[in-house]
Design a protein around this motif. Structure first.
Motif, short mmCIF file in Angstrom:
data_model
loop_
_atom_site.label_atom_id
_atom_site.label_comp_id
_atom_site.label_asym_id
_atom_site.label_seq_id
_atom_site.Cartn_x
_atom_site.Cartn_y
_atom_site.Cartn_z
N SER A 75 35.49 84.08 62.17
CA SER A 75 36.32 84.40 61.02
C SER A 75 37.60 85.07 61.48
N ALA B 289 41.05 84.23 54.35
CA ALA B 289 40.15 84.50 55.48
C ALA B 289 39.45 83.20 55.83
N MET C 207 36.64 81.01 57.48
CA MET C 207 35.23 81.20 57.82
C MET C 207 34.73 79.91 58.46
N TYR D 153 38.33 83.39 50.58
CA TYR D 153 37.53 82.64 51.56
C TYR D 153 37.91 81.16 51.59
N TYR E 244 36.17 78.00 53.78
CA TYR E 244 35.12 77.60 54.72
C TYR E 244 35.52 76.33 55.45
#
Length: 406
Positions: free
Chosen positions: A122, A137, A139, A215, A217
């Motif tokens: 991360s 962020a 991930m 987030y 991903y």
């Protein structure tokens, strides 16, 4: 055989006394039933509330997170014969990989008490679409492992759970801020000349604003490339079987791996304080209700002893021992509490069913069979103990004085 016959006679005497004072018996059993119903319903309500809070909190985070040790400044020793004065600022922490994370993950897979181990990379980045720019962020996950930690598929609101080959998942609030939807393209910039364009394969909503607005991903390898950590991970997420043993297991894992281990209890200290306060309030309610039930049974049996003084005297005069008279009233206390607790359990199930069916629907109240058994045992023991004082008084009556009592 003689013992069974004696117990049967004592049982018949106890039931006979209860039948003679039907109104009193009914009132005390109603009191016990109300007490048991309150105990079961309140305990189940608090347990359901705590389960809901924990599920919402831990449903979006790991129970334990393993991080690399902080980097520290190295202060060179002073020259011989000199005094060195050092004013040291804490060293800025850079994004770096956990050393030997593959071996650590394999070791943790075999550790008892751990349910899942998921390495994650991360780091910070920017998401750009046209003129819109948001701090995010990244991930990077191994989907197979990560789903054992956080059931991400349960939170997908649009699209599909798919990462890798240029596909990514983003939070619903981030999608709203950027004005994108499933199938849109998004540019990710890390400031390290490792920019890329990804396709939005799915949109999730974890229910936590900070996560849903930041987030993104990605596949583990793609995130490693973007964050300039080829083959590395920054975090190892763990889930455990006993969530309230997180601190102890975190300390054990920290000693084993020499990594910093953060448990969910440490990062949610206020939540644990709230849960402890709820448990304390539940225990206090149970204690006060049990005391009320005990005083009710004791008072009714005390009145019963006074009303049946002549009968007790006759029993003693005809050969009944003090222990037999004592057991008669102890049996009454047990019958009071046992029958009352059964009715109370039925009433508590009705209350729980009403809450789950017609309540606000914020959470579900489960009724544990263990809670039911404990409530019945508590009520029965309370009834027997409450009957002990009037029972001893009845057994200590002098037969001659009792028979002459008017």
């Amino acid at each position: 055989m003689h013992v069974l016959r004696t117990l049967w006679i004592e049982w018949q005497l106890a039931i006979g006394f209860l039948r003679e004072g039907r109104v009193q018996s009914l009132m005390i059993m109603v009191g016990v039933a109300v007490g048991v119903a309150v105990i079961v319903f309140i305990a189940a309500l608090i347990q359901g509330l705590q389960d809901n809070i924990i599920e919402r909190t831990l449903g979006t985070q790991a129970h334990i997170r393993l991080l690399a040790q902080d980097e520290v400044n190295v202060v060179l020793p002073s020259a011989l014969g000199t005094v060195q004065l050092v004013q040291e600022d804490k060293r800025a922490q850079r994004l770096r990989s956990i050393n030997n994370w593959q071996q650590i993950s394999a070791t943790l897979d075999q550790l008892p008490g751990l349910m899942a181990v998921s390495p994650v990379v991360s780091g910070p980045a920017f998401a750009r679409r046209g003129e819109a720019l948001e701090s995010v962020a990244l991930m990077g996950i191994d989907v197979g492992r990560y789903l054992n930690v956080i059931p991400l598929g349960d939170y997908i609101v649009n699209g599909h759970l798919r990462v890798g080959a240029g596909d990514a998942l983003i939070g619903r609030l981030l999608a709203d801020d950027l004005g994108v939807r499933v199938g849109s393209k998004l540019r990710l910039e890390t400031g390290q000349q490792n920019n890329t364009v990804v396709n939005i394969a799915g949109i999730f909503e974890l229910g936590v604003r900070e996560l849903d607005s930041r987030y993104v991903y990605l596949d583990l390898k793609q995130a490693q490339s973007l964050l300039d950590l080829p083959g590395g991970v920054t975090v190892i997420d763990l889930t455990i079987t006993d969530i309230f043993a997180a601190n102890a297991i975190a300390a054990q894992v920290e000693r084993l791996t020499s990594l910093n281990a953060e448990s969910w209890i440490e990062t949610n200290a206020q939540l644990m304080n709230a849960l402890s306060a709820q448990s304390l309030s539940t225990n206090m309610i149970i204690v006060f209700v049990a005391i009320s039930v005990a005083f009710g049974i004791a008072s009714v049996l005390s009145v019963s002893v006074v009303q049946r003084t002549r009968e007790i005297g006759i029993l003693r005069a005809t050969g009944a021992t003090r222990q037999q008279v004592l057991r008669v009233f102890l049996i009454q206390g047990a019958v009071f509490s046992l029958l009352g607790s059964v009715f109370g359990i039925v009433a508590s199930y009705v209350l729980v069913w009403g809450f789950n069916t017609y309540g606000p629907g914020l959470f579900y109240i489960p009724v544990s069979p263990i809670l039911v058994v404990l409530a019945i045992l508590l009520a029965t023991m309370t009834g027997v103990l409450a009957a002990a004082v009037p029972a001893r008084r009845a057994a200590s009556l002098d037969p001659v004085v009792a028979i002459r009592y008017v």
